[in-house]
Design a protein around this motif. Structure first.
Motif, PDB file in Angstrom:
ATOM      1  N   GLN A 141       0.824  -1.208   0.000  1.00  0.00           N
ATOM      2  CA  GLN A 141       0.000   0.000   0.000  1.00  0.00           C
ATOM      3  C   GLN A 141       0.859   1.259   0.000  1.00  0.00           C
ATOM      4  N   TYR A 142       2.085   1.156   0.542  1.00  0.00           N
ATOM      5  CA  TYR A 142       2.968   2.320   0.576  1.00  0.00           C
ATOM      6  C   TYR A 142       3.808   2.429  -0.693  1.00  0.00           C
ATOM      7  N   THR A 143       4.348   1.293  -1.164  1.00  0.00           N
ATOM      8  CA  THR A 143       5.173   1.353  -2.375  1.00  0.00           C
ATOM      9  C   THR A 143       4.349   1.770  -3.583  1.00  0.00           C
ATOM     10  N   SER A 144       3.089   1.358  -3.616  1.00  0.00           N
ATOM     11  CA  SER A 144       2.233   1.698  -4.756  1.00  0.00           C
ATOM     12  C   SER A 144       1.911   3.195  -4.792  1.00  0.00           C
ATOM     13  N   LYS A 145       2.113   3.879  -3.665  1.00  0.00           N
ATOM     14  CA  LYS A 145       1.939   5.336  -3.652  1.00  0.00           C
ATOM     15  C   LYS A 145       3.220   6.054  -4.063  1.00  0.00           C
ATOM     16  N   ILE A 146       4.345   5.373  -3.923  1.00  0.00           N
ATOM     17  CA  ILE A 146       5.620   5.954  -4.348  1.00  0.00           C
ATOM     18  C   ILE A 146       5.767   5.852  -5.861  1.00  0.00           C
ATOM     19  N   ALA A 147       5.412   4.692  -6.417  1.00  0.00           N
ATOM     20  CA  ALA A 147       5.494   4.458  -7.866  1.00  0.00           C
ATOM     21  C   ALA A 147       4.639   3.248  -8.206  1.00  0.00           C
ATOM     22  N   PRO A 148       4.222   3.093  -9.458  1.00  0.00           N
ATOM     23  CA  PRO A 148       3.484   1.883  -9.843  1.00  0.00           C
ATOM     24  C   PRO A 148       4.275   0.646  -9.433  1.00  0.00           C
ATOM     25  N   THR A 149       3.638  -0.270  -8.742  1.00  0.00           N
ATOM     26  CA  THR A 149       4.311  -1.451  -8.204  1.00  0.00           C
ATOM     27  C   THR A 149       3.692  -2.712  -8.792  1.00  0.00           C
TER      28      THR A 149
END
Length: 329
Positions: A141-149
């Motif tokens: 949930q956090y990495t997907s806000k940093i960049a498309p995961t």
């Protein structure tokens, strides 16, 4: 009383000022993560399906970050260079078999296996790649806000590295490269088959490793076991049944009865265990020992779970099989 009231009012006003400053700073930092997706939406992208659902990834990503070793190796094999990768300290290798493909990639080692989200944010990735693993579920949930995961299947395919490189190639649009890589793998397999079949000799090979003082022999569904089985030279003793590798006692060593035995320490500390084992009388009862066909190999290669490691294993097999007099050309 007036003096006390003035001090109270002053402290109250200071408290309000501090709270206001903290709120302002937090608002200036938090949106860097939470608003990253809104910024990405303005960039042309294409939707890809993966384990966690779907993501819209850049048409031509420039700042790829991989969060596990298997994704790292697959991306490099497909001639795509990430800017950074996370790996655990358990992997002691310097990846010599990558043949320079990892040059310039920032290698971030983690003893805990944790991903530093602050560091990840500072890398400014435009695409994050990882395989499905329990440790990653809580931070998606956090990495997907940093960049498309993109989360590729791994647990779901039981660590099938051949499927993994196909999955990676599909979403990176490198299917032709993956086809060529697997084509070369199959060609090398066939070349070794021809050498062995030409002599009309039965050849049996085993791979074992030492972990935490315990000797473990690989089975048919392991990385090295599958390669040996593809060639048709895997010693069936201990190897036919079961997906998991099998720990065996020293007393069972002579039952391996292989023409060639490859052995590897999981860690450098395990070298001493192998050396002590070689000094015991039971070691001399192995067929491979009697034929002087025992070879110490790199664990990170023979358990590599990627196409580049598979090439290296096949190169070593070619080298050592040809050293045997009956297979010498």
């Amino acid at each position: 009383m007036k003096l006390i009231s003035r001090h109270f009012i002053a402290l109250f006003l200071c408290g309000i000022l501090i709270c206001t400053l903290v709120w302002a700073v937090s608002q200036s930092v938090i949106p860097k993560v939470s608003n990253s997706n809104s910024l990405q939406k303005s960039v042309p992208c294409r939707v890809v399906q993966h384990v966690k659902g779907e993501s819209c990834i850049p048409l031509n990503p420039k700042r790829i970050v991989t969060l596990d070793f298997n994704s790292f190796a697959a991306v490099l094999a497909l001639d795509v260079k990430p800017i950074a990768t996370w790996i655990t300290n358990e992997i002691e290798s310097d990846f010599d078999y990558f043949q320079g493909k990892a040059d310039g990639v920032e290698i971030i080692r983690s003893s805990s296996g944790q991903i530093n989200l602050e560091k990840l944010l500072l890398l400014r990735p435009d695409l994050i790649i990882v395989v499905s693993q329990p440790f990653f579920n809580r931070i998606y949930q956090y990495t997907s806000k940093i960049a498309p995961t993109v989360v590729l299947p791994w647990i779901e395919t039981k660590g099938n590295w051949q499927q993994h490189i196909q999955d990676m190639a599909n979403f990176l649009q490198r299917t032709q490269t993956a086809t060529e890589l697997m084509g070369e793998y199959n060609q090398r397999i066939n070349n070794l088959k021809q050498i062995i079949n030409h002599e009309q000799q039965e050849l049996r090979i085993s791979f074992a490793y030492v972990a935490a003082g315990q000797l473990v022999i690989t089975r048919k569904q392991s990385f090295a076991g599958k390669i040996l089985a593809d060639i048709g030279i895997l010693n069936p003793i201990f190897a036919e049944s079961g997906d998991l590798d099998l720990a065996i006692s020293e007393e069972l060593l002579p039952k391996i009865d292989s023409d060639i035995l490859f052995i590897a320490p999981l860690r450098k500390d395990d070298n001493s265990v192998i050396q002590k084992l070689q000094q015991k009388p039971i070691w001399s009862k192995l067929k491979a020992v009697q034929q002087n066909q025992v070879y110490l190999v790199d664990f990170s290669v023979w358990r590599g779970l990627n196409i580049l490691a598979a090439y290296e294993v096949l190169d070593e097999l070619y080298q050592y099989i040809l050293k045997m007099s009956k297979f010498a050309l």
